[in-house]
Design a protein around this motif. Structure first.
Motif, mmCIF file in Angstrom:
data_model
loop_
_atom_site.group_PDB
_atom_site.id
_atom_site.type_symbol
_atom_site.label_atom_id
_atom_site.label_comp_id
_atom_site.label_asym_id
_atom_site.label_seq_id
_atom_site.Cartn_x
_atom_site.Cartn_y
_atom_site.Cartn_z
ATOM 1 N N ASN A 176 -3.777 28.763 -9.456
ATOM 2 C CA ASN A 176 -4.529 29.942 -9.064
ATOM 3 C C ASN A 176 -3.828 30.804 -8.014
ATOM 4 O O ASN A 176 -4.440 31.305 -7.088
ATOM 5 N N GLY A 177 -2.535 30.963 -8.165
ATOM 6 C CA GLY A 177 -1.795 31.823 -7.253
ATOM 7 C C GLY A 177 -1.481 31.200 -5.922
ATOM 8 O O GLY A 177 -0.813 31.806 -5.095
ATOM 9 N N ALA A 178 -1.966 29.998 -5.675
ATOM 10 C CA ALA A 178 -1.695 29.330 -4.409
ATOM 11 C C ALA A 178 -0.291 28.742 -4.418
ATOM 12 O O ALA A 178 0.264 28.405 -5.469
ATOM 13 N N ILE A 179 0.277 28.630 -3.241
ATOM 14 C CA ILE A 179 1.558 27.947 -3.058
ATOM 15 C C ILE A 179 1.249 26.619 -2.386
ATOM 16 O O ILE A 179 0.730 26.585 -1.262
ATOM 17 N N GLY A 203 12.202 36.548 -0.766
ATOM 18 C CA GLY A 203 12.810 36.865 -2.045
ATOM 19 C C GLY A 203 12.627 35.754 -3.074
ATOM 20 O O GLY A 203 12.348 36.023 -4.252
ATOM 21 N N LEU A 204 12.771 34.511 -2.638
ATOM 22 C CA LEU A 204 12.610 33.384 -3.562
ATOM 23 C C LEU A 204 11.172 33.289 -4.070
ATOM 24 O O LEU A 204 10.935 33.067 -5.261
ATOM 25 N N LEU A 205 10.229 33.467 -3.177
ATOM 26 C CA LEU A 205 8.833 33.399 -3.609
ATOM 27 C C LEU A 205 8.493 34.551 -4.549
ATOM 28 O O LEU A 205 7.783 34.376 -5.539
ATOM 29 N N ALA A 206 9.019 35.732 -4.250
ATOM 30 C CA ALA A 206 8.765 36.886 -5.122
ATOM 31 C C ALA A 206 9.374 36.673 -6.501
ATOM 32 O O ALA A 206 8.799 37.086 -7.523
ATOM 33 N N ALA A 207 10.537 36.019 -6.555
ATOM 34 C CA ALA A 207 11.204 35.794 -7.836
ATOM 35 C C ALA A 207 10.399 34.880 -8.756
ATOM 36 O O ALA A 207 10.562 34.926 -9.978
ATOM 37 N N HIS A 208 9.530 34.044 -8.164
ATOM 38 C CA HIS A 208 8.745 33.103 -8.967
ATOM 39 C C HIS A 208 7.253 33.437 -8.936
ATOM 40 O O HIS A 208 6.413 32.576 -9.220
ATOM 41 N N THR A 246 6.790 29.305 8.340
ATOM 42 C CA THR A 246 7.604 30.336 7.706
ATOM 43 C C THR A 246 6.924 30.881 6.460
ATOM 44 O O THR A 246 6.901 32.093 6.223
ATOM 45 N N LEU A 247 6.357 29.991 5.659
ATOM 46 C CA LEU A 247 5.678 30.419 4.436
ATOM 47 C C LEU A 247 4.445 31.262 4.754
ATOM 48 O O LEU A 247 4.182 32.268 4.094
ATOM 49 N N ALA A 248 3.691 30.863 5.761
ATOM 50 C CA ALA A 248 2.502 31.634 6.141
ATOM 51 C C ALA A 248 2.888 33.031 6.590
ATOM 52 O O ALA A 248 2.192 34.014 6.292
#
Length: 407
Positions: free
Chosen positions: A2-5, A64-69, A90-92
């Motif tokens: 559901n879009g969560a990481i 960039g990595l998160l956007a790519a996936h 960092t992710l937050a």
């Protein structure tokens, strides 16, 4: 997902040490992000997702990595508890905390306390990951137990050398490697006799702090001994410094401008008040600016930023301060105006002087803005022949004021 990481903590015990909830996340992930060591702990048969190793440096590459996936089920691997000196922060910052689902594993600090029999809530933790080694110095106090998160296999030897060189050679140093895994090991020696140049990269250092005889004792409150500083006479003396920091009232996360830094003592002790306090020292003399940087390193606050420039021009472009200290240059045209304009409502300004000319400037500002105008006088007992008398220091006039809050 559901879009969560999902951020999954994993220890040296690998797949076997994960609870079933974490295993389910990793099994269903389409993309697995992590360090090569962490990715190597996952069995290919159970975790078929695409494996992507973090690049170096990591932090700037995260968005960039998160956007790519985007749109795929992503799971991020982290060591131990991802929210304790880990990747979760960092992710937050990159995607917002509301998108994260964190699955913690016992942290290396929890494991270390369990092995040593130390109460976790009575132990201080210092991370040297992407931080200068000098940051450890501010946490050293006799009898304290410290856990230090190292950055690589050479960290324990560097820590031991720092302890030896700064008068803490009697400190017991224990390195706990591969905690929770089958290759767990303990190394034990004093800093003075530390024999290991390199250790396992996955480790925690445990320090039982012992101050060597003759090493200067440094407390946790403002007013360190004057001997703690390298200086050329441009130093806010101990008792005046303590009064000045009390008026500045540092709080966690706040930023100080120390204008006319001299030896940097006000900025240094502002930052020692709390690990999240920040300070910028503005000093026009390159020689003194270099000395301020050395004092900051020696006293455990290497993040003190030193700007070599004359004020007020050197203040342009600096982050807005929560408090300002002016220790010199009060008669410079526009200096106090620039400092006052930079302060937000509720910000504090403190200025000290020993000259009549600057005292007149402070008296005029006191009439205009209010606050407190005080004179600080100290005297030291000294020998007078066979007797003892008082030697008076030059009195210091101090103006302190809080900028009014907006209605």
């Amino acid at each position: 997902m559901n879009g969560a990481i999902h951020v999954v903590g994993i220890g040296a015990d690998g797949w076997d040490g994960l609870p079933e909830a974490s295993r389910r996340v990793l099994r269903s992930a389409e993309v697995l992000l992590g360090a090569p060591r962490q990715l190597g702990l996952l069995p290919a048969a159970d975790c078929p997702g695409e494996r992507v190793a973090w690049p170096s440096p990591l932090r700037p590459a995260v968005p960039g990595l998160l956007a790519a996936h985007e749109g795929r089920a992503v799971a991020v691997l982290a060591s131990g508890d991802p929210s304790f000196h880990g990747i979760a922060r960092t992710l937050a910052g990159a995607v917002g905390a509301d998108r994260l689902r964190v699955h913690p594993h016992p942290s290396s600090v929890s494991y270390a306390c369990a092995r040593l029999g130390w109460p976790l809530d009575a132990v201080d933790t210092v991370s040297l990951v992407a931080r200068p080694l000098a940051a450890l110095s501010a946490a050293l106090h006799p009898g304290r137990r410290l856990l230090v998160l190292g950055e690589g296999p050479g960290t324990p030897a560097l820590v031991a050398a720092l302890l030896r060189d700064t008068g803490w050679g009697g400190t017991r140093v224990r390195v706990l490697e591969q905690l929770g895994g089958p290759r767990e090991r303990l190394l034990d020696a004093t800093a003075a006799d530390w024999p290991h140049e390199r250790t396992d990269a996955l480790h925690v250092l445990a320090l039982d702090c012992v101050r060597d005889p003759g090493t200067l004792r440094l407390g946790t409150v403002p007013g360190l001994p004057d001997e703690a500083y390298e200086h050329d006479g441009q130093l806010t003396k101990r008792y005046v410094r303590a009064a000045t920091l009390a008026a500045l009232a540092p709080a966690p996360g706040e930023l100080l401008w120390d204008v006319g830094g001299g030896s940097g003592s006000i900025g240094v002790e502002w930052m020692r008040a709390h690990r999240d306090c920040r300070a910028i020292t503005v000093e026009k003399s390159p020689e003194r600016a270099a000395r301020i940087a050395r004092n900051a390193d020696a006293l455990g606050v290497p993040a003190l930023r030193v700007v070599t420039a004359a004020a007020p021009d050197g203040l342009a472009g600096l982050d807005r301060p929560d408090a300002v200290f002016v220790g010199g240059g009060l008669t410079a045209p526009g200096l106090l105006d620039a400092c006052w304009a930079a302060l937000p409502p509720g910000g504090r300004l403190v200025a000290n002087t020993v000259t009549l000319e600057s005292e007149a400037v402070l008296a005029a500002r006191h009439r205009r803005h209010g606050g407190e105008l005080v004179r600080l006088a100290t005297a030291t007992a000294v020998p007078v022949g066979g007797f003892t008398g008082w030697r008076q220091a030059m009195p210091v006039t101090q103006w302190s004021v809080t900028k009014e809050e907006e209605a």
